[in-house]
Structure formats: C-alpha cells, structure tokens
Design a protein around this motif. Structure first.
Motif, PDB file in Angstrom:
ATOM      1  N   VAL A 211       0.887  -1.282  -0.020  1.00 24.86           N
ATOM      2  CA  VAL A 211       0.039   0.085  -0.129  1.00 24.86           C
ATOM      3  C   VAL A 211       0.782   1.215  -0.016  1.00 24.86           C
ATOM      4  O   VAL A 211       0.640   2.130  -0.766  1.00 24.86           O
ATOM      5  N   PHE A 212       1.989   1.218   0.829  1.00 26.25           N
ATOM      6  CA  PHE A 212       2.910   2.304   0.983  1.00 26.25           C
ATOM      7  C   PHE A 212       3.503   2.644  -0.516  1.00 26.25           C
ATOM      8  O   PHE A 212       3.585   3.781  -1.130  1.00 26.25           O
ATOM      9  N   LEU A 213       3.664   1.373  -1.184  1.00 28.08           N
ATOM     10  CA  LEU A 213       4.636   1.466  -2.589  1.00 28.08           C
ATOM     11  C   LEU A 213       3.573   2.003  -3.474  1.00 28.08           C
ATOM     12  O   LEU A 213       3.891   2.814  -4.366  1.00 28.08           O
ATOM     13  N   GLY A 214       2.338   1.346  -3.377  1.00 32.40           N
ATOM     14  CA  GLY A 214       1.291   1.728  -4.427  1.00 32.40           C
ATOM     15  C   GLY A 214       0.926   3.354  -4.412  1.00 32.40           C
ATOM     16  O   GLY A 214       0.964   4.078  -5.391  1.00 32.40           O
ATOM     17  N   ALA A 215       0.668   3.907  -3.084  1.00 31.68           N
ATOM     18  CA  ALA A 215       0.549   5.324  -2.987  1.00 31.68           C
ATOM     19  C   ALA A 215       1.653   6.085  -3.454  1.00 31.68           C
ATOM     20  O   ALA A 215       1.752   7.009  -4.064  1.00 31.68           O
ATOM     21  N   SER A 216       2.710   5.623  -3.044  1.00 35.63           N
ATOM     22  CA  SER A 216       4.059   6.393  -3.490  1.00 35.63           C
ATOM     23  C   SER A 216       4.394   6.668  -4.648  1.00 35.63           C
ATOM     24  O   SER A 216       4.683   7.566  -5.449  1.00 35.63           O
ATOM     25  N   LEU A 217       4.268   5.429  -5.464  1.00 34.51           N
ATOM     26  CA  LEU A 217       4.348   5.401  -7.137  1.00 34.51           C
ATOM     27  C   LEU A 217       3.119   6.339  -7.725  1.00 34.51           C
ATOM     28  O   LEU A 217       3.754   6.711  -8.779  1.00 34.51           O
ATOM     29  N   LEU A 218       2.177   6.338  -7.376  1.00 35.65           N
ATOM     30  CA  LEU A 218       1.251   7.234  -7.999  1.00 35.65           C
ATOM     31  C   LEU A 218       1.468   8.480  -7.672  1.00 35.65           C
ATOM     32  O   LEU A 218       1.583   9.296  -8.702  1.00 35.65           O
ATOM     33  N   VAL A 219       1.922   9.080  -6.492  1.00 32.32           N
ATOM     34  CA  VAL A 219       2.544  10.190  -6.236  1.00 32.32           C
ATOM     35  C   VAL A 219       3.730  10.638  -6.871  1.00 32.32           C
ATOM     36  O   VAL A 219       3.717  11.628  -7.648  1.00 32.32           O
TER      37      VAL A 219
END
Lengths: 239, 103
Positions: free
Chosen positions: A144-152
């Motif tokens: 979840v952290f990676l997914g949020a960070s990648l989109l940002v």
C-alpha cells in the motif's frame, strides 16, 4: 517509543491488491501535489534549466520544497564551494524526512533490505500521511505504501514536466507573479502547520534569525540559519 | 552569464540527490539501532514551518507590497478553503494585479 526491537514485528503482507489500494488512497492528495509540481516545473523553466536537467532533478532529488529553494539560489557558476552550499541547503530543507523514515521502521522494518531501501527513495510527505493513516486503521500490507508512493511519483513527474512546458511559454514571468510562486506556495503551507504557542515562538525565531542573516551575509544562508534556529527553538522551548 | 546545462548543473543535481536520499533512508536505518529521542523528534517536526518562515520572510521584505498582498491572499484562501491549488491561483492573481497597479 518502545524499547523492544521494532523488527520483531510480524512480516507485513506484500500483495498486488495492496499496490492498487495504495494508489486509490493517494487520489485525494493528487490535486495539491500537481499544483506544487506545476509551480516547481515552471520555476525550472523560468530559471533557464534544460528540460532534461529539470526531469533529472525531479526524479533523483524528488523533494519539491528543496528544489524550489535551491533553484532560487542557483549560482551562475558551479564551483566546489557553491556545490557544497547547495547540498547543505538541500539537506536542511529535507532533514524532516528523517522523521518519515523513522516512523516507517516498525511497519517496513521486517521487509528485506532490497525491498525497503529502494522504496524509501519514493517517500514523500503526502505519501507517508496516506500510508500511516492506512496503517493506523490496522492495515499491514506494505505494498500500500509503495502503491501510494508510485502514483504520487508519477503525478509529480507529469506535473513538473507540464509546468516546465507552460513556464517556458511565458515571456514575462514577473507580470503574472510567477517569480512569487515559491513564497506563495510556502506561505499557504504554513496554514495547516499552525499550532500557536511554542510553534509561534519558533516561527518568530526563524524569521528574526533569517532577516538578521540576510542583512549580514549575502546569498541564501538565511534559509539554513533561520530554519535551524527556529526548529531548535521549538525543540528546546519547554512550556 | 550563467552556465546552466553544463556538467556543473548535473553535478549539482547529483549532489542534491546524494544528500537527500540519506535523509529518506537515514531515519529508517537509525531506528533499527537507536531510538529517536522526544527532543530530536520535536526539532524535526518543527523543521517544515521554520524552513517556510525563514525562506519567505526575507523575500517579503525584499519584494515589498505586491508580495505581501499576494501571500496574504494565498493564506486567506488556504484558511477558508484548505486547497493548495486555489491558494496559489489567488496569490498569483493578486501579485499580478498589485504589480500592474503599483508600478
């Protein structure tokens, strides 16, 4: 803060569904991120950076506030001394990220280093906020952290590039106030940071030291001295 | 004249990246070895606001009335709507108007 070994926690999950969910959670912060990205990109164009250098800076440094300040003070000629000054300025503005990393330890600590350390390059204030909220609600999927960070990160790269192209079109940036984008955005950031009391005192110290430094020393040292004085004032002002 | 775009620019970007990654990874790494004291945490929490004030105030003094009005407008928009986008638009609009009228 507990004395126990934070890595003793259970290994977090790591799933594709988590990756997607993280991206969904990040959607609400995108408008603010895009506004800031456009401002940073436009500043790069106004200051005369090439598009390639602008993209490189956004991908590798990936710290909008530090880039804004650094681009404002960018020296005409890069010498060893001016390189060190830029690095110190950048480090000062980005030192707050130490806290973000520290707070991620209990959660991402059990991951293998080859997963955790590259991921940390993508950490940002909004990405971290989203992930910590998910975590506080009991979530344990590190993707979840990676997914949020990648989109940002993707939104950041797109917005800064768009901002650069827009900024390059403007012939007289002063007339539309483009040279004031950095202080305007920064001042707006202050509103949610306001806490009154000890923090008001710290801001007073930061401002006074910055003004005094600007009066005494040329260049942008006032950012470094003011910021350090202000945060020390808040840290050591016991109520 | 400036030499933007040469190897110096690339070197400076790499130097900025080289000091920024340790800030991202450093806290994470450190927490495995030593606990963060309350004092240090408080100092780091105070940093964003202090950076902003220390950066903006001297610019305000240097740029004068249009900058003061622009920042007041951005702050007001932010207080009312809590929207970064709107705040930046309000600030730039006021800056442009103030400069058109005051010069």
């Amino acid at each position: 803060m507990t004395a126990s070994n934070p890595d003793a926690a259970a290994k977090p999950d790591w799933s594709l569904a988590g990756l997607r969910f993280g991206a969904v959670l990040a959607l609400p912060v995108l408008p603010g991120m895009i506004a800031f990205g456009i401002a940073v990109g436009a500043t790069a164009a106004r200051k005369g950076f090439s598009l390639v250098d602008s993209v490189l800076m956004n991908a590798l440094v990936y710290g909008g506030a530090s880039q804004m300040v650094a681009m404002e003070v960018w020296p005409d000629r890069i010498t060893l001394a001016s390189l060190a000054a830029l690095a110190l300025l950048t480090a000062t503005v980005n030192a707050r990220m130490l806290l973000i990393g520290a707070s991620l330890r209990p959660w991402l600590g059990p991951l293998p280093s080859w997963q955790a350390y590259p991921m940390l390059h993508l950490s940002t204030d909004p990405g971290w906020l989203i992930a910590m909220r998910y975590r506080a609600e009991g979530g344990n999927d590190a993707a979840v952290f990676l997914g949020a960070s990648l989109l940002v990160w993707a939104a950041w790269m797109a917005a800064t590039t768009a901002g650069y192209l827009m900024g390059a079109l403007v012939s007289d940036p002063r007339r539309i106030g483009l040279d004031l984008v950095m202080p305007i955005f920064f001042a707006a950031m202050l509103v949610p940071l306001w806490r009154g009391g000890r923090r008001a005192f710290a801001w007073g110290v930061a401002g006074a030291v910055a003004l005094a430094t600007e009066h005494l020393v040329s260049g942008w040292w006032f950012v470094v001295t003011g910021a350090i004085a202000g945060s020390l004032a808040e840290g050591f002002a016991d109520e | 004249m400036s030499e933007l775009g040469g190897p110096g620019t690339l070197a400076a970007i790499l130097a900025m990246a080289a000091v920024t990654y340790p800030m991202r990874a450093g806290g994470f790494w450190l927490m495995a070895h030593v606990p963060l004291t309350l004092r240090l945490r408080r100092i780091l929490e105070a940093l964003p606001g202090a950076v902003v004030v220390a950066t903006v105030l001297p610019i305000l003094v240097r740029e004068g009335l249009p900058a003061v009005l622009a920042i007041a407008a951005a702050g007001a928009a932010m207080m009312i709507r809590r929207n970064d986008f709107l705040a930046v638009i309000a600030g730039m609009t006021v800056a442009a108007l103030a400069r058109a009228w005051l010069s």
